[in-house]
Design an enzyme around this catalytic site. Structure first.
Site, PDB file in Angstrom:
ATOM      1  N   LYS A  40       0.827  -1.202   0.000  1.00 33.58           N
ATOM      2  CA  LYS A  40       0.000   0.000   0.000  1.00 33.58           C
ATOM      3  C   LYS A  40       0.864   1.255   0.000  1.00 33.58           C
ATOM      4  O   LYS A  40       0.396   2.364  -0.228  1.00 33.58           O
ATOM      5  CB  LYS A  40      -0.884   0.030   1.266  1.00 33.58           C
ATOM      6  CG  LYS A  40      -1.724  -1.189   1.461  1.00 33.58           C
ATOM      7  CD  LYS A  40      -2.361  -1.178   2.880  1.00 33.58           C
ATOM      8  CE  LYS A  40      -2.657  -2.588   3.276  1.00 33.58           C
ATOM      9  NZ  LYS A  40      -2.941  -2.705   4.701  1.00 33.58           N
ATOM     10  N   GLY A  41       2.139   1.035   0.341  1.00 30.95           N
ATOM     11  CA  GLY A  41       3.035   2.168   0.623  1.00 30.95           C
ATOM     12  C   GLY A  41       3.201   3.164  -0.511  1.00 30.95           C
ATOM     13  O   GLY A  41       3.474   4.336  -0.263  1.00 30.95           O
ATOM     14  N   GLU A 106       7.359   2.396  -6.335  1.00 30.98           N
ATOM     15  CA  GLU A 106       7.524   1.820  -5.001  1.00 30.98           C
ATOM     16  C   GLU A 106       7.904   2.921  -4.004  1.00 30.98           C
ATOM     17  O   GLU A 106       8.512   3.920  -4.369  1.00 30.98           O
ATOM     18  CB  GLU A 106       8.588   0.716  -5.083  1.00 30.98           C
ATOM     19  CG  GLU A 106       8.987   0.063  -3.798  1.00 30.98           C
ATOM     20  CD  GLU A 106       7.887  -0.639  -3.019  1.00 30.98           C
ATOM     21  OE1 GLU A 106       6.837  -0.011  -2.796  1.00 30.98           O
ATOM     22  OE2 GLU A 106       8.090  -1.778  -2.591  1.00 30.98           O
ATOM     23  N   ASP A 107       7.528   2.706  -2.743  1.00 30.19           N
ATOM     24  CA  ASP A 107       7.853   3.726  -1.736  1.00 30.19           C
ATOM     25  C   ASP A 107       9.342   3.746  -1.407  1.00 30.19           C
ATOM     26  O   ASP A 107       9.968   4.796  -1.379  1.00 30.19           O
ATOM     27  CB  ASP A 107       6.998   3.533  -0.467  1.00 30.19           C
ATOM     28  CG  ASP A 107       7.050   2.114   0.116  1.00 30.19           C
ATOM     29  OD1 ASP A 107       7.820   1.261  -0.397  1.00 30.19           O
ATOM     30  OD2 ASP A 107       6.312   1.849   1.084  1.00 30.19           O
ATOM     31  N   ASP A 110      14.878  -1.027  -0.251  1.00 30.44           N
ATOM     32  CA  ASP A 110      15.637  -1.321   0.966  1.00 30.44           C
ATOM     33  C   ASP A 110      16.607  -2.471   0.673  1.00 30.44           C
ATOM     34  O   ASP A 110      17.626  -2.256   0.025  1.00 30.44           O
ATOM     35  CB  ASP A 110      14.631  -1.643   2.078  1.00 30.44           C
ATOM     36  CG  ASP A 110      15.252  -1.818   3.441  1.00 30.44           C
ATOM     37  OD1 ASP A 110      16.266  -1.159   3.719  1.00 30.44           O
ATOM     38  OD2 ASP A 110      14.738  -2.618   4.239  1.00 30.44           O
ATOM     39  N   LYS A 138      17.557   3.108   0.340  1.00 32.64           N
ATOM     40  CA  LYS A 138      18.534   2.896   1.428  1.00 32.64           C
ATOM     41  C   LYS A 138      19.634   2.003   0.868  1.00 32.64           C
ATOM     42  O   LYS A 138      19.602   0.785   1.076  1.00 32.64           O
ATOM     43  CB  LYS A 138      17.870   2.171   2.599  1.00 32.64           C
ATOM     44  CG  LYS A 138      16.951   2.992   3.465  1.00 32.64           C
ATOM     45  CD  LYS A 138      16.637   2.185   4.731  1.00 32.64           C
ATOM     46  CE  LYS A 138      15.223   2.351   5.175  1.00 32.64           C
ATOM     47  NZ  LYS A 138      14.833   1.431   6.252  1.00 32.64           N
ATOM     48  N   PHE A 159      14.636   3.889  10.154  1.00 30.33           N
ATOM     49  CA  PHE A 159      13.278   3.424   9.879  1.00 30.33           C
ATOM     50  C   PHE A 159      12.377   4.637   9.703  1.00 30.33           C
ATOM     51  O   PHE A 159      12.223   5.446  10.611  1.00 30.33           O
ATOM     52  CB  PHE A 159      12.760   2.517  11.001  1.00 30.33           C
ATOM     53  CG  PHE A 159      11.548   1.763  10.576  1.00 30.33           C
ATOM     54  CD1 PHE A 159      11.669   0.524   9.969  1.00 30.33           C
ATOM     55  CD2 PHE A 159      10.282   2.309  10.733  1.00 30.33           C
ATOM     56  CE1 PHE A 159      10.546  -0.166   9.530  1.00 30.33           C
ATOM     57  CE2 PHE A 159       9.157   1.629  10.294  1.00 30.33           C
ATOM     58  CZ  PHE A 159       9.291   0.385   9.696  1.00 30.33           C
ATOM     59  N   ASP A 166       4.657   2.908   6.430  1.00 28.79           N
ATOM     60  CA  ASP A 166       4.020   2.592   7.702  1.00 28.79           C
ATOM     61  C   ASP A 166       4.975   1.975   8.704  1.00 28.79           C
ATOM     62  O   ASP A 166       6.041   1.457   8.360  1.00 28.79           O
ATOM     63  CB  ASP A 166       2.884   1.592   7.487  1.00 28.79           C
ATOM     64  CG  ASP A 166       3.412   0.195   7.165  1.00 28.79           C
ATOM     65  OD1 ASP A 166       4.197   0.070   6.213  1.00 28.79           O
ATOM     66  OD2 ASP A 166       3.065  -0.751   7.887  1.00 28.79           O
ATOM     67  N   ARG A 172       0.890   6.180   7.873  1.00 28.00           N
ATOM     68  CA  ARG A 172       0.954   6.345   6.417  1.00 28.00           C
ATOM     69  C   ARG A 172       0.477   7.737   5.983  1.00 28.00           C
ATOM     70  O   ARG A 172       0.860   8.226   4.931  1.00 28.00           O
ATOM     71  CB  ARG A 172       0.066   5.301   5.724  1.00 28.00           C
ATOM     72  CG  ARG A 172       0.579   3.875   5.807  1.00 28.00           C
ATOM     73  CD  ARG A 172      -0.167   3.009   4.800  1.00 28.00           C
ATOM     74  NE  ARG A 172      -0.061   1.586   5.081  1.00 28.00           N
ATOM     75  CZ  ARG A 172       0.933   0.805   4.650  1.00 28.00           C
ATOM     76  NH1 ARG A 172       1.925   1.322   3.960  1.00 28.00           N
ATOM     77  NH2 ARG A 172       0.942  -0.479   4.923  1.00 28.00           N
TER      78      ARG A 172
END
Ligand code: IMP
Ligand code: MG
Length: 183
Positions: A40-41, A106-107, A110, A138, A159, A166, A172
């Site tokens: 959902k990000g 994409e958010d 990582d 990141k 983080f 989230d 969010r």
């Protein structure tokens, strides 16, 4: 409630997305594109990015979850995020992407497990072009070699929440990207 520290302001996000949208508009000239957001990000990023792209664009959504031993959010914060689990598809696209220009939205990039999985899945369907747009990156956390084509911000190993991201489904809706302090 832990204190959140603003890392990237809504103004900085907005300015950067104008630049990313212009780059996409330039790269694809007058070709249509499909923006595929990872649930959902990436929902908020998709909404803002799409409005900065001056091309014919359609949307689709894809869902994933990580198998197995992902630690609880609390442990993740203490130990550091470690998505070692396999990735599993929870929602597939609604349309065929064969022969189309696809941008996966994409958010955050990582470890790279999620995007490496999705890239393979979608490239196998033979789109005309395949690109990755990630608001955050990141790089120090990468386990698989994968890079974004349109990256908003490179950030340290913190983080982060807000702007779609989230912590146990919370935060969010924060307009800025904030750090949850570890420890
Ligand atoms: P990867 O598979 O390790 O690259 O992880 C990508 C996914 O992990 C993202 O789509 C996010 O949902 C989540 N994620 C990674 N880092 C963070 C973070 O700092 N805050 C919130 N979610 C994160
Ligand atoms: Mg998440």
């Amino acid at each position: 409630m832990t204190e959140l520290r603003v890392l990237i302001t809504r103004q900085q996000i907005g300015q950067r997305i104008v630049e990313l949208g212009a780059a996409i508009t330039r790269d694809f000239r007058d070709e249509p594109i499909i923006l595929v957001a990872v649930l959902k990000g990436a929902a908020i990023f998709l909404a803002d990015l799409a409005r900065q792209v001056q091309l014919d664009a359609t949307f689709d959504f894809i869902g994933v979850s990580s198998y197995g031993a992902r630690p609880s959010p609390d442990e993740e914060l203490k130990l550091g995020w470690d998505s070692t689990g396999e990735v599993r598809l929870t929602k597939d696209l609604d349309q065929s992407i064969a022969g189309k220009n696809v941008i996966l939205v994409e958010d955050i990039l990582d470890t790279g497990l999620t995007l490496a999985f999705l890239k393979k899945l979608l490239v196998d369907r033979e789109p005309k072009t395949f690109r990755i747009a990630a608001l955050l990156d990141k790089p120090s956390r990468r386990k698989l070699e994968i890079r974004g084509d349109y990256v908003g911000f490179s950030i340290p190993d913190e983080f982060v929440v807000g702007y779609g991201l989230d912590y146990a489904e919370m935060h969010r809706n924060l307009p800025d990207i904030c750090v949850i302090p570890r420890g």
